[in-house]
Design a protein around this motif. Structure first.
Motif, PDB file in Angstrom:
ATOM      1  N   ASP A 169       0.831  -1.211   0.000  1.00  0.00           N
ATOM      2  CA  ASP A 169       0.000   0.000   0.000  1.00  0.00           C
ATOM      3  C   ASP A 169       0.865   1.260   0.000  1.00  0.00           C
ATOM      4  O   ASP A 169       0.710   2.132   0.845  1.00  0.00           O
ATOM      5  CB  ASP A 169      -0.946  -0.024   1.224  1.00  0.00           C
ATOM      6  CG  ASP A 169      -2.005   1.074   1.139  1.00  0.00           C
ATOM      7  OD1 ASP A 169      -2.080   1.749   0.101  1.00  0.00           O
ATOM      8  OD2 ASP A 169      -2.738   1.255   2.137  1.00  0.00           O
ATOM      9  N   ASN A 170       1.772   1.330  -0.965  1.00  0.00           N
ATOM     10  CA  ASN A 170       2.694   2.463  -1.037  1.00  0.00           C
ATOM     11  C   ASN A 170       2.704   3.039  -2.459  1.00  0.00           C
ATOM     12  O   ASN A 170       3.494   2.626  -3.318  1.00  0.00           O
ATOM     13  CB  ASN A 170       4.102   2.008  -0.635  1.00  0.00           C
ATOM     14  CG  ASN A 170       5.038   3.184  -0.466  1.00  0.00           C
ATOM     15  OD1 ASN A 170       4.857   4.226  -1.120  1.00  0.00           O
ATOM     16  ND2 ASN A 170       6.022   3.050   0.387  1.00  0.00           N
ATOM     17  N   PRO A 171       1.809   4.003  -2.744  1.00  0.00           N
ATOM     18  CA  PRO A 171       1.680   4.518  -4.105  1.00  0.00           C
ATOM     19  C   PRO A 171       2.985   5.093  -4.678  1.00  0.00           C
ATOM     20  O   PRO A 171       3.233   4.951  -5.881  1.00  0.00           O
ATOM     21  CB  PRO A 171       0.620   5.627  -3.975  1.00  0.00           C
ATOM     22  CG  PRO A 171      -0.147   5.269  -2.740  1.00  0.00           C
ATOM     23  CD  PRO A 171       0.836   4.604  -1.819  1.00  0.00           C
ATOM     24  N   LEU A 198       5.088   2.147  -5.707  1.00  0.00           N
ATOM     25  CA  LEU A 198       4.434   1.480  -6.833  1.00  0.00           C
ATOM     26  C   LEU A 198       4.665   2.256  -8.130  1.00  0.00           C
ATOM     27  O   LEU A 198       4.975   1.678  -9.166  1.00  0.00           O
ATOM     28  CB  LEU A 198       2.929   1.403  -6.528  1.00  0.00           C
ATOM     29  CG  LEU A 198       2.187   0.159  -6.960  1.00  0.00           C
ATOM     30  CD1 LEU A 198       2.834  -1.105  -6.434  1.00  0.00           C
ATOM     31  CD2 LEU A 198       0.732   0.237  -6.466  1.00  0.00           C
ATOM     32  N   SER A 199       4.567   3.573  -8.042  1.00  0.00           N
ATOM     33  CA  SER A 199       4.787   4.404  -9.236  1.00  0.00           C
ATOM     34  C   SER A 199       6.239   4.311  -9.685  1.00  0.00           C
ATOM     35  O   SER A 199       6.523   4.285 -10.888  1.00  0.00           O
ATOM     36  CB  SER A 199       4.462   5.867  -8.950  1.00  0.00           C
ATOM     37  OG  SER A 199       3.144   5.988  -8.515  1.00  0.00           O
ATOM     38  N   GLU A 227       6.788   1.358 -11.798  1.00  0.00           N
ATOM     39  CA  GLU A 227       5.994   1.222 -13.020  1.00  0.00           C
ATOM     40  C   GLU A 227       6.882   1.326 -14.252  1.00  0.00           C
ATOM     41  O   GLU A 227       7.570   2.333 -14.440  1.00  0.00           O
ATOM     42  CB  GLU A 227       4.927   2.323 -13.062  1.00  0.00           C
ATOM     43  CG  GLU A 227       3.589   1.820 -13.572  1.00  0.00           C
ATOM     44  CD  GLU A 227       2.528   2.890 -13.347  1.00  0.00           C
ATOM     45  OE1 GLU A 227       1.821   2.785 -12.332  1.00  0.00           O
ATOM     46  OE2 GLU A 227       2.455   3.822 -14.165  1.00  0.00           O
ATOM     47  N   GLY A 262       0.823  10.392  -2.767  1.00  0.00           N
ATOM     48  CA  GLY A 262       0.476   9.773  -1.483  1.00  0.00           C
ATOM     49  C   GLY A 262       1.013  10.577  -0.313  1.00  0.00           C
ATOM     50  O   GLY A 262       1.776  11.537  -0.473  1.00  0.00           O
ATOM     51  N   ARG A 294      -9.183   6.027  -0.766  1.00  0.00           N
ATOM     52  CA  ARG A 294      -9.061   4.942  -1.740  1.00  0.00           C
ATOM     53  C   ARG A 294      -8.878   3.621  -1.023  1.00  0.00           C
ATOM     54  O   ARG A 294      -8.500   3.578   0.138  1.00  0.00           O
ATOM     55  CB  ARG A 294      -7.840   5.161  -2.611  1.00  0.00           C
ATOM     56  CG  ARG A 294      -7.932   6.385  -3.435  1.00  0.00           C
ATOM     57  CD  ARG A 294      -7.083   6.259  -4.697  1.00  0.00           C
ATOM     58  NE  ARG A 294      -7.310   7.462  -5.493  1.00  0.00           N
ATOM     59  CZ  ARG A 294      -6.447   8.472  -5.551  1.00  0.00           C
ATOM     60  NH1 ARG A 294      -5.309   8.397  -4.925  1.00  0.00           N
ATOM     61  NH2 ARG A 294      -6.711   9.533  -6.262  1.00  0.00           N
ATOM     62  N   ALA A 341      -3.440   0.361  -1.930  1.00  0.00           N
ATOM     63  CA  ALA A 341      -2.767   0.069  -3.201  1.00  0.00           C
ATOM     64  C   ALA A 341      -2.163  -1.343  -3.162  1.00  0.00           C
ATOM     65  O   ALA A 341      -1.900  -1.876  -2.082  1.00  0.00           O
ATOM     66  CB  ALA A 341      -1.666   1.104  -3.442  1.00  0.00           C
ATOM     67  N   THR A 389      -4.814   1.218   5.091  1.00  0.00           N
ATOM     68  CA  THR A 389      -4.849  -0.232   5.280  1.00  0.00           C
ATOM     69  C   THR A 389      -5.569  -0.553   6.584  1.00  0.00           C
ATOM     70  O   THR A 389      -6.346  -1.501   6.666  1.00  0.00           O
ATOM     71  CB  THR A 389      -3.395  -0.779   5.356  1.00  0.00           C
ATOM     72  OG1 THR A 389      -2.709  -0.371   4.186  1.00  0.00           O
ATOM     73  CG2 THR A 389      -3.358  -2.279   5.489  1.00  0.00           C
TER      74      THR A 389
END
Ligand SMILES: Cc1cc2nc3c(=O)[nH]c(=O)nc-3n(C[C@H](O)[C@H](O)[C@H](O)COP(=O)(O)OP(=O)(O)OC[C@H]3O[C@@H](n4cnc5c(N)ncnc54)[C@H](O)[C@@H]3O)c2cc1C
Length: 444
Positions: A15-17, A20-21, A24, A119, A153, A156, A243
């Motif tokens: 859950d770490n945008p 994660l980005s 990508e 985030g 949201r 993630a 979370t």
């Protein structure tokens, strides 16, 4: 081309945008800046951070680089080594966090690179929820209503633990084992499990499954193990509040809503500090005139008795000793000891907040300063100044079997235990008198 993840107060893969980005379309390098500001932390908190980083480094297959230096220097050097034009990070909202990210962004930009922030350490970022006229909420309950309505949201997806690239070794690499060993007498590599994200998640799930339903009735009882103990994990970002809220949101019980309300306090305080950065040091309202706070040798001695848990008020002493010994104190007791410092000893809240900064492992700038202001009656939607906690009544109500005080003050019923250092009734009257004087002056 590689991307870089600048790890901050988001020391987790799940859950770490920002992470994660960064992953990508390309593997990511990862850097944490071990800044000079960390020298002002307590040894215990530094050791805790070193162990968290040590565990996270393992979870990234050894890829997380921990570099000594100002964030702007450490991140820029890492970006150059990784050949990263984009650096991803979670956004901070405290005055020092904002300053830091500005410096990093400027250093990267001057080098033809870019800081991209996504985030935050909150379910709803500070500044996002406002009243209809765009001004911030000053009262908690309507804030919480709007906060819930705004919503958040879903968590993630977890990052890919295998999609990291390692930065080359560097002379600025921090030696985490040594830091942990210097700062703490314990073997730094013992008990690493409890500093892991995975373990935090397991503990959180166990709390939600087995204990959250009792939270409503038992959370004020320092003698019971009834709270989540999530605060340091939230402070270091081993778990995101989103979370936590996703798990508690699935529990259909009023106690789960009470628990979520505490998370909302965390967000309310962060929102307050974002809108009013001066709240980090300055009272948001005047309850006692500046010149009326206690100063001098007697005040210093009173502070030391408070700090060392020798006030002669068992609940205050138990709390201060729990803090000194473990780096954590139960919330109810934090309120009682803070009230005692401000309203029985007439010391300014900033003095207590400074000591908490050095002693707490879960220290969080917004939470600490604004909770102190809440108890002192100076914050937004604070407890009114004239509501003075009686430490004896509080003990009888929340530690009815004296288990908590007996645990932390073993000499309680012996001659070794000091007599109460002040007469609470007298000091309460004095606090109210000081408050009346301030009100008269401020209104004039
Ligand atoms: C004087 C004073 C100083 C404090 N300093 C800090 C601090 O530096 N860091 C910190 O995290 N908390 C601080 N708190 C808030 C609170 O005491 C702790 O968050 C709580 O005791 C942590 O234990 P827990 O995780 O078991 O809490 P739980 O009761 O299980 O609560 C769950 C989470 O909700 C949040 N929360 C709970 N109570 C509060 C609150 N009053 N304000 C804001 N968030 C809350 C925390 O993130 C906590 O982990 C302070 C409170 C006071 C009165």
């Amino acid at each position: 081309m590689t991307h870089l993840w600048w790890a901050r107060r988001d020391l987790r893969l799940d859950d770490n945008p920002a992470l994660l980005s960064a992953q990508e379309g390309s593997p990511a390098a990862a850097v944490f800046a071990w800044t000079p500001a960390l020298h002002f932390w307590s040894g215990r908190r530094r050791a805790h951070l070193a162990r968290v980083l040590w565990s996270l480094r393992e979870d990234t297959g050894g890829a997380l680089a921990v570099r000594r230096g100002e964030a702007a220097d450490a991140v820029l050097a890492a970006a150059r080594q990784a050949d990263a034009t984009a650096v991803w990070a979670s956004q901070e909202y405290t005055p020092s966090g904002v300053r830091e990210q500005k410096h990093v962004a400027a250093a990267l930009e001057a080098d033809g690179r870019e800081l991209r922030m996504i985030g935050s350490p909150y379910a709803v970022a500070p500044g996002r929820v406002t009243k209809g006229d765009g001004t911030p909420y000053r009262v908690f309950t309507p804030y919480r209503g709007a906060w819930r309505e705004h919503g958040w949201r879903s968590p993630a997806a977890p990052a890919d633990a295998d999609a990291f690239v390692r930065l080359p070794r560097d002379s600025a690499d921090a030696d985490l084992d040594q830091i942990a060993a210097h700062a703490d007498a314990e073997d730094p590599l013992e008990r690493t499990e409890e500093f892991r994200e995975r373990r935090v998640r397991e503990d959180l799930e166990a709390f939600v499954d087995d204990r959250v339903e009792h939270y409503g009735d038992e959370r004020d009882r320092p003698d019971l193990d009834s709270t989540s103990r999530l605060s340091s994990a939230l402070a270091f970002g081993l778990v995101h509040p989103r979370t936590v809220l996703a798990l508690t949101g699935a529990v259909d019980h009023p106690a789960a809503r009470t628990f979520e309300s505490e998370i909302a306090w965390r967000e309310f305080h962060a929102d307050t500090l974002w809108h009013e950065p001066q709240a980090r040091r300055e009272s948001l309202s005047t309850v006692v005139l500046e010149d009326d706070w206690a100063t001098g040798a007697e005040a210093d001695a009173a502070f030391v008795a408070w700090r060392d848990g020798r006030t002669g008020f068992p609940l205050v002493d138990a709390g201060m000793r729990q803090l000194a010994s473990t780096g954590w104190m139960h919330n109810r007791v934090r309120m009682v000891v803070a009230s005692f410092l401000v309203k029985d000893l007439h010391l300014p809240w900033q003095r207590g907040a400074d000591y908490f900064r050095r002693a707490l492992v879960d220290y969080d700038h917004a939470q600490n300063q604004l909770n102190w202001q809440w108890v002192a009656g100076t914050g937004r939607d604070a407890s009114p100044y004239f509501r003075v906690f009686n430490p004896e009544t509080q003990a009888g109500k929340f530690d009815p079997h004296r288990r908590y005080v007996e645990r932390w003050v073993p000499e309680l019923d012996t001659p070794a235990y000091p007599a109460p250092m002040v007469d609470h009734k007298v000091e309460r009257e004095r606090a109210l008198e000081l408050n009346r004087r301030a009100k008269a002056r401020v209104q004039r």
